[in-house]
Write a protein that holds these residues in place. Sequence first.
Motif, PDB file in Angstrom:
ATOM      1  N   GLU A 253     -10.154  46.364 -52.528  1.00  0.00           N
ATOM      2  CA  GLU A 253      -8.758  46.267 -52.920  1.00  0.00           C
ATOM      3  C   GLU A 253      -8.524  45.007 -53.741  1.00  0.00           C
ATOM      4  O   GLU A 253      -9.161  43.979 -53.531  1.00  0.00           O
ATOM      5  N   LYS A 254      -7.572  45.122 -54.659  1.00  0.00           N
ATOM      6  CA  LYS A 254      -7.179  43.980 -55.494  1.00  0.00           C
ATOM      7  C   LYS A 254      -6.747  42.820 -54.588  1.00  0.00           C
ATOM      8  O   LYS A 254      -6.042  43.036 -53.607  1.00  0.00           O
TER       9      LYS A 254
ATOM     10  N   GLY B 215      -9.023  49.197 -55.780  1.00  0.00           N
ATOM     11  CA  GLY B 215      -8.697  49.981 -54.589  1.00  0.00           C
ATOM     12  C   GLY B 215      -9.112  51.423 -54.726  1.00  0.00           C
ATOM     13  O   GLY B 215     -10.274  51.727 -54.970  1.00  0.00           O
TER      14      GLY B 215
ATOM     15  N   VAL C  28     -11.115  53.154 -50.108  1.00  0.00           N
ATOM     16  CA  VAL C  28     -11.125  52.840 -51.539  1.00  0.00           C
ATOM     17  C   VAL C  28     -12.227  53.651 -52.213  1.00  0.00           C
ATOM     18  O   VAL C  28     -13.135  54.150 -51.553  1.00  0.00           O
TER      19      VAL C  28
ATOM     20  N   ARG D 149      -7.895  49.980 -42.825  1.00  0.00           N
ATOM     21  CA  ARG D 149      -7.099  50.020 -44.053  1.00  0.00           C
ATOM     22  C   ARG D 149      -7.419  51.319 -44.789  1.00  0.00           C
ATOM     23  O   ARG D 149      -8.346  52.030 -44.441  1.00  0.00           O
TER      24      ARG D 149
ATOM     25  N   ARG E 111      -8.219  41.229 -52.414  1.00  0.00           N
ATOM     26  CA  ARG E 111      -8.863  41.084 -51.110  1.00  0.00           C
ATOM     27  C   ARG E 111     -10.357  40.894 -51.343  1.00  0.00           C
ATOM     28  O   ARG E 111     -10.850  41.074 -52.456  1.00  0.00           O
TER      29      ARG E 111
ATOM     30  N   GLY F 182     -14.660  50.703 -47.754  1.00  0.00           N
ATOM     31  CA  GLY F 182     -13.391  49.982 -47.617  1.00  0.00           C
ATOM     32  C   GLY F 182     -13.382  49.193 -46.337  1.00  0.00           C
ATOM     33  O   GLY F 182     -14.415  49.047 -45.678  1.00  0.00           O
TER      34      GLY F 182
END
Lengths: 396, 396
Positions: B159-160, B230, A165, A162, B162, A158
């Motif tokens: 992540e969606k 994600g 994931v 943040r 990104r 990830g």
Amino acid sequence: MPDDTCCRPLEGVVVLDLTHVLAGPYASMGLQDLGARIIKVERPGLGDDTRAFPPFKDGASAYFATINHGKESIALDLRAETDRVIFDQLLERADVILENFRPGVMERLGYGWEALHAWFPNLIYGAVSGFGHTGPDRLRPAYDMVVQARGGVMSITGEKDRDPVRVGASIGDIAAGMFLCQGVLAALYAVKSGAPGQKVDVSMLDSQLALLEHAVAITSVTGHSPRPSGARHPSITPFETFHARDGLFVIAAGNDALFASLCNTLGLPLAEDPRFATNLARCENARLLKRLIEAVTLDQPKQYWIQELQRAGIPTGPIQDVAQVMQDPQILARNMVVDVCDANGHPQYKAAGNPVKLSALPDPVIRRPAPSLDGNRKDILKWLASGATQDDHSDI
Amino acid sequence: MPDDTCCRPLEGVVVLDLTHVLAGPYASMGLQDLGARIIKVERPGLGDDTRAFPPFKDGASAYFATINHGKESIALDLRAETDRVIFDQLLERADVILENFRPGVMERLGYGWEALHAWFPNLIYGAVSGFGHTGPDRLRPAYDMVVQARGGVMSITGEKDRDPVRVGASIGDIAAGMFLCQGVLAALYAVKSGAPGQKVDVSMLDSQLALLEHAVAITSVTGHSPRPSGARHPSITPFETFHARDGLFVIAAGNDALFASLCNTLGLPLAEDPRFATNLARCENARLLKRLIEAVTLDQPKQYWIQELQRAGIPTGPIQDVAQVMQDPQILARNMVVDVCDANGHPQYKAAGNPVKLSALPDPVIRRPAPSLDGNRKDILKWLASGATQDDHSDI
């Protein structure tokens, strides 16, 4: 690529496969690609859970089909006496049994490792479970997501600062399936060498830790766990994604010579610059270096840069979505996309091919269909009645 | 766990390992864990690149040590006549040779598969490379990052909306190493069954596609590639991270019964609610469901919820960093953290243990040191001079 003399290494090996969902069926898919015969023993009524998993095509699960193509199916209730008789006959013919129940389930059915090993000394017993058959958490349930999280992979995947994931592929299951396949192959080799059968006990959690080579080394030496680093390798620079005019692509210049070549190709006089002269210096100045490189790469589309860098021998490439990968000329040239056929031999689904290329193993791009639930009962019973013994088919 | 009768499946198997960095050495580590003897043939002067990779301890690379423990090393220049004589003698004793050069390098040295196969019909030749030994891109260089990107794994990780991220573990290399290990084991079984040796040709790019079971099925049926999701599974709900009072934890309620049990444990009357009654409905209302669940879970610390959910049999767990995984009681109970010793037998580094647990295979928590460059030359030459033949050690 096959030689003149075809050799499917596991030709004649019979695998009784009681596993369902992903880790176990992935292992038996690997054994089947190597020539083994896989007999799925499914629970009557519903069978393997993944028969009900999306996506569907013509009412059947593509998910199930792409992992179970070419296997046979018989539905047996292992608590019912008549079905146990059939199962016992199957055991007499089997080289390998695979299961992914919670520890203790097979024992309660009377088919635990100890009992089976006494009965069939050469039988190999392969088990895959969330946490393995030993240890304090052996009875806890697990899914892919649980072991990706507990096993450390998520903590290094990830973006920095943040939330973590998951890995988009189900490597919690798949890594365990691959280690199970490895263990069964090793046990088959040992039996062929004259040793008795063994139990293979693979844990999904163990398998996650086994993937973390770099992170384990860092943690071992520094005492600190590495953090996620987005699309960047944590300790090699430049080794990440870069923006071109029309999107991202990858450059992986893993040593000084490749970095010098990269600078030369981009027209950047940085190879002798003390801020970038060594990998360690480049890691310390990675953000600055990224901007200097992108100040050049943003000027042209990514395909331009991929071609230029490839010409200079620098590892580079696009970020492909799955549809693009499935049309990649290199992937197609390697027979890595196969057609799973329906019962009439017509292509129905695309699936991944066999990544284990052996020189004498045929590598077809057509796969037989996945079985309907209990769809091979008649043939299997006929085979059992035929009187062939294990020895008739376990030798090449 | 070992039975009374110890059986290291690959006892007596000799592997000449010309590979360096990660994919190949990971494969030979797997073979060694199963009992094989690994002789690293390194280039004089620098040896395996990873001897210079951080992190270091007392001047030595922990990265190298954690992947090469227990192997032997001899430095040979395969272009020098005197060293070629030694290498030829090693070939006479070997069951397996592994290499990860670019295609064509071994041929130019006179040690290509065709030549070796004619000379030693039972020798197994395992090769791992970025794109494999066939296809239009076979000569291109690759690193982990290049195949993670081109092979599709990055496109579904992150992540969606990104930018995609890489998998924190080097699965571009490691998956290929695991498939190479599988292929070599299958070929060993075939040789033991009377077939000739085979070439195993594993591509890092192929290996990435082979991990994408779910994404391939979706793309096959819908024509559209899945996107990153994600920390959520793309098609099972609830199967993701949730906030507790003190941070994130994981819940993986993979079917209706587990969801009903989860609702019961959380005091949420949602199991009969049509918006959440089936997995399909839950996937469509995943964001709403996440908020309803977190409205409860935010009230207590994560350890509280993990215990409550475990008590109800619901798959759940923490997100652990690597240091936490390496102290996890279940991991320790399974001998999954081992001590790599120095030459005096003192623990020096921690490394991941062997995830392939076999009932008759000893599973020690101590590992011999990684070899110094050329550190076993004397013993290896003595062994070659002893006149033992391949047959003396290739049978158990």
